[in-house]
Scaffold this motif. Structure first.
Motif, PDB file in Angstrom:
ATOM      1  N   PRO A  82       0.827  -1.210   0.000  1.00  0.00           N
ATOM      2  CA  PRO A  82       0.000   0.000   0.000  1.00  0.00           C
ATOM      3  C   PRO A  82       0.861   1.261   0.000  1.00  0.00           C
ATOM      4  N   LYS A  83       0.345   2.295  -0.625  1.00  0.00           N
ATOM      5  CA  LYS A  83       1.053   3.567  -0.673  1.00  0.00           C
ATOM      6  C   LYS A  83       0.726   4.348   0.586  1.00  0.00           C
ATOM      7  N   LYS A  84       1.756   4.886   1.215  1.00  0.00           N
ATOM      8  CA  LYS A  84       1.561   5.704   2.401  1.00  0.00           C
ATOM      9  C   LYS A  84       1.388   7.151   1.976  1.00  0.00           C
ATOM     10  N   ALA A  85       0.390   7.798   2.515  1.00  0.00           N
ATOM     11  CA  ALA A  85       0.169   9.210   2.231  1.00  0.00           C
ATOM     12  C   ALA A  85       1.178  10.039   3.012  1.00  0.00           C
ATOM     13  N   VAL A  86       1.629  11.102   2.416  1.00  0.00           N
ATOM     14  CA  VAL A  86       2.554  12.012   3.081  1.00  0.00           C
ATOM     15  C   VAL A  86       1.744  12.893   4.021  1.00  0.00           C
ATOM     16  N   VAL A  87       2.194  12.981   5.254  1.00  0.00           N
ATOM     17  CA  VAL A  87       1.504  13.799   6.249  1.00  0.00           C
ATOM     18  C   VAL A  87       2.381  15.000   6.552  1.00  0.00           C
ATOM     19  N   LEU A  88       1.787  16.165   6.413  1.00  0.00           N
ATOM     20  CA  LEU A  88       2.537  17.390   6.686  1.00  0.00           C
ATOM     21  C   LEU A  88       2.607  17.652   8.184  1.00  0.00           C
ATOM     22  N   GLU A  89       3.738  18.180   8.617  1.00  0.00           N
ATOM     23  CA  GLU A  89       3.909  18.574  10.008  1.00  0.00           C
ATOM     24  C   GLU A  89       3.280  19.946  10.206  1.00  0.00           C
ATOM     25  N   ARG A  90       2.969  20.271  11.441  1.00  0.00           N
ATOM     26  CA  ARG A  90       2.373  21.572  11.769  1.00  0.00           C
ATOM     27  C   ARG A  90       3.239  22.722  11.266  1.00  0.00           C
ATOM     28  N   VAL A  91       4.541  22.596  11.419  1.00  0.00           N
ATOM     29  CA  VAL A  91       5.481  23.645  10.992  1.00  0.00           C
ATOM     30  C   VAL A  91       5.373  23.862   9.478  1.00  0.00           C
ATOM     31  N   GLN A  92       5.246  22.791   8.721  1.00  0.00           N
ATOM     32  CA  GLN A  92       5.135  22.904   7.266  1.00  0.00           C
ATOM     33  C   GLN A  92       3.833  23.601   6.860  1.00  0.00           C
ATOM     34  N   ILE A  93       2.769  23.307   7.565  1.00  0.00           N
ATOM     35  CA  ILE A  93       1.479  23.941   7.271  1.00  0.00           C
ATOM     36  C   ILE A  93       1.555  25.429   7.588  1.00  0.00           C
ATOM     37  N   GLU A  94       2.129  25.767   8.743  1.00  0.00           N
ATOM     38  CA  GLU A  94       2.264  27.177   9.124  1.00  0.00           C
ATOM     39  C   GLU A  94       3.137  27.933   8.124  1.00  0.00           C
ATOM     40  N   GLU A  95       4.188  27.280   7.657  1.00  0.00           N
ATOM     41  CA  GLU A  95       5.061  27.904   6.666  1.00  0.00           C
ATOM     42  C   GLU A  95       4.304  28.172   5.366  1.00  0.00           C
ATOM     43  N   PHE A  96       3.504  27.209   4.931  1.00  0.00           N
ATOM     44  CA  PHE A  96       2.701  27.404   3.732  1.00  0.00           C
ATOM     45  C   PHE A  96       1.737  28.569   3.908  1.00  0.00           C
ATOM     46  N   LEU A  97       1.075  28.626   5.058  1.00  0.00           N
ATOM     47  CA  LEU A  97       0.089  29.679   5.297  1.00  0.00           C
ATOM     48  C   LEU A  97       0.720  31.073   5.319  1.00  0.00           C
ATOM     49  N   THR A  98       1.946  31.166   5.812  1.00  0.00           N
ATOM     50  CA  THR A  98       2.586  32.487   5.898  1.00  0.00           C
ATOM     51  C   THR A  98       3.340  32.873   4.631  1.00  0.00           C
ATOM     52  N   LYS A  99       3.902  31.924   3.913  1.00  0.00           N
ATOM     53  CA  LYS A  99       4.774  32.250   2.784  1.00  0.00           C
ATOM     54  C   LYS A  99       4.128  32.134   1.402  1.00  0.00           C
ATOM     55  N   ALA A 100       3.106  31.312   1.262  1.00  0.00           N
ATOM     56  CA  ALA A 100       2.508  31.106  -0.066  1.00  0.00           C
ATOM     57  C   ALA A 100       1.757  32.363  -0.498  1.00  0.00           C
ATOM     58  N   CYS A 101       1.798  32.629  -1.761  1.00  0.00           N
ATOM     59  CA  CYS A 101       1.173  33.809  -2.365  1.00  0.00           C
ATOM     60  C   CYS A 101      -0.354  33.736  -2.216  1.00  0.00           C
ATOM     61  N   ASP A 102      -0.930  34.787  -1.611  1.00  0.00           N
ATOM     62  CA  ASP A 102      -2.381  34.812  -1.424  1.00  0.00           C
ATOM     63  C   ASP A 102      -3.121  34.827  -2.753  1.00  0.00           C
ATOM     64  N   LYS A 103      -2.568  35.531  -3.717  1.00  0.00           N
ATOM     65  CA  LYS A 103      -3.240  35.646  -5.011  1.00  0.00           C
ATOM     66  C   LYS A 103      -3.461  34.270  -5.643  1.00  0.00           C
ATOM     67  N   GLU A 104      -2.502  33.386  -5.464  1.00  0.00           N
ATOM     68  CA  GLU A 104      -2.555  32.069  -6.088  1.00  0.00           C
ATOM     69  C   GLU A 104      -3.172  30.993  -5.177  1.00  0.00           C
ATOM     70  N   TYR A 105      -2.951  31.095  -3.874  1.00  0.00           N
ATOM     71  CA  TYR A 105      -3.313  30.007  -2.955  1.00  0.00           C
ATOM     72  C   TYR A 105      -4.337  30.384  -1.887  1.00  0.00           C
ATOM     73  N   LEU A 106      -5.048  31.498  -2.053  1.00  0.00           N
ATOM     74  CA  LEU A 106      -5.970  31.961  -1.008  1.00  0.00           C
ATOM     75  C   LEU A 106      -7.048  30.927  -0.688  1.00  0.00           C
ATOM     76  N   LYS A 107      -7.654  30.319  -1.700  1.00  0.00           N
ATOM     77  CA  LYS A 107      -8.703  29.322  -1.456  1.00  0.00           C
ATOM     78  C   LYS A 107      -8.166  28.132  -0.661  1.00  0.00           C
ATOM     79  N   ILE A 108      -6.988  27.671  -1.036  1.00  0.00           N
ATOM     80  CA  ILE A 108      -6.381  26.531  -0.341  1.00  0.00           C
ATOM     81  C   ILE A 108      -6.049  26.910   1.097  1.00  0.00           C
ATOM     82  N   LYS A 109      -5.583  28.142   1.311  1.00  0.00           N
ATOM     83  CA  LYS A 109      -5.272  28.601   2.665  1.00  0.00           C
ATOM     84  C   LYS A 109      -6.528  28.635   3.535  1.00  0.00           C
ATOM     85  N   VAL A 110      -7.626  29.138   2.979  1.00  0.00           N
ATOM     86  CA  VAL A 110      -8.873  29.213   3.735  1.00  0.00           C
ATOM     87  C   VAL A 110      -9.347  27.811   4.110  1.00  0.00           C
ATOM     88  N   ILE A 111      -9.322  26.904   3.160  1.00  0.00           N
ATOM     89  CA  ILE A 111      -9.734  25.521   3.424  1.00  0.00           C
ATOM     90  C   ILE A 111      -8.822  24.887   4.474  1.00  0.00           C
TER      91      ILE A 111
END
Length: 96
Positions: free
Chosen positions: A62-91
């Motif tokens: 079976p394939k194991k799904a990659v699980v993001l750490e809290r730090v990685q999620i926080e980094e995405f939320l702070t560094k990713a471009c809102d114009k491109e990733y706003l919907k994903i950030k809200v979700i």
């Protein structure tokens, strides 16, 4: 239509063309429950059929799904471009 081992084998051989073995086990489980309720037949007793599924499962990894750490999620939320990733950030925030 009569439900017997040959019918089940034929049905699952046809499914094998479209689905991975993990999906076939899932479908087997659903069918087993439905047939038990509606027809009062326990297909779990069909040893030839279940042994066929087991033999197809040999070597399956079976394939194991990659699980993001809290730090990685926080980094995405702070560094990713809102114009491109706003919907994903809200979700992400709604499910976090």
């Amino acid at each position: 239509m009569t439900i017997n081992e040959e019918v089940m084998l034929s049905y699952f051989l046809n499914l094998k063309k479209k689905y991975a073995i993990s999906s076939m086990w899932s479908k087997y489980s659903m069918l087993k429950a439905a047939i038990k309720v509606y027809k009062n037949i326990d297909i779990g007793k069909h040893s030839k059929f279940t042994s066929n599924l087991k033999s197809q499962s040999k070597g399956y990894k079976p394939k194991k799904a990659v699980v993001l750490e809290r730090v990685q999620i926080e980094e995405f939320l702070t560094k990713a471009c809102d114009k491109e990733y706003l919907k994903i950030k809200v979700i992400t925030l709604l499910t976090f």
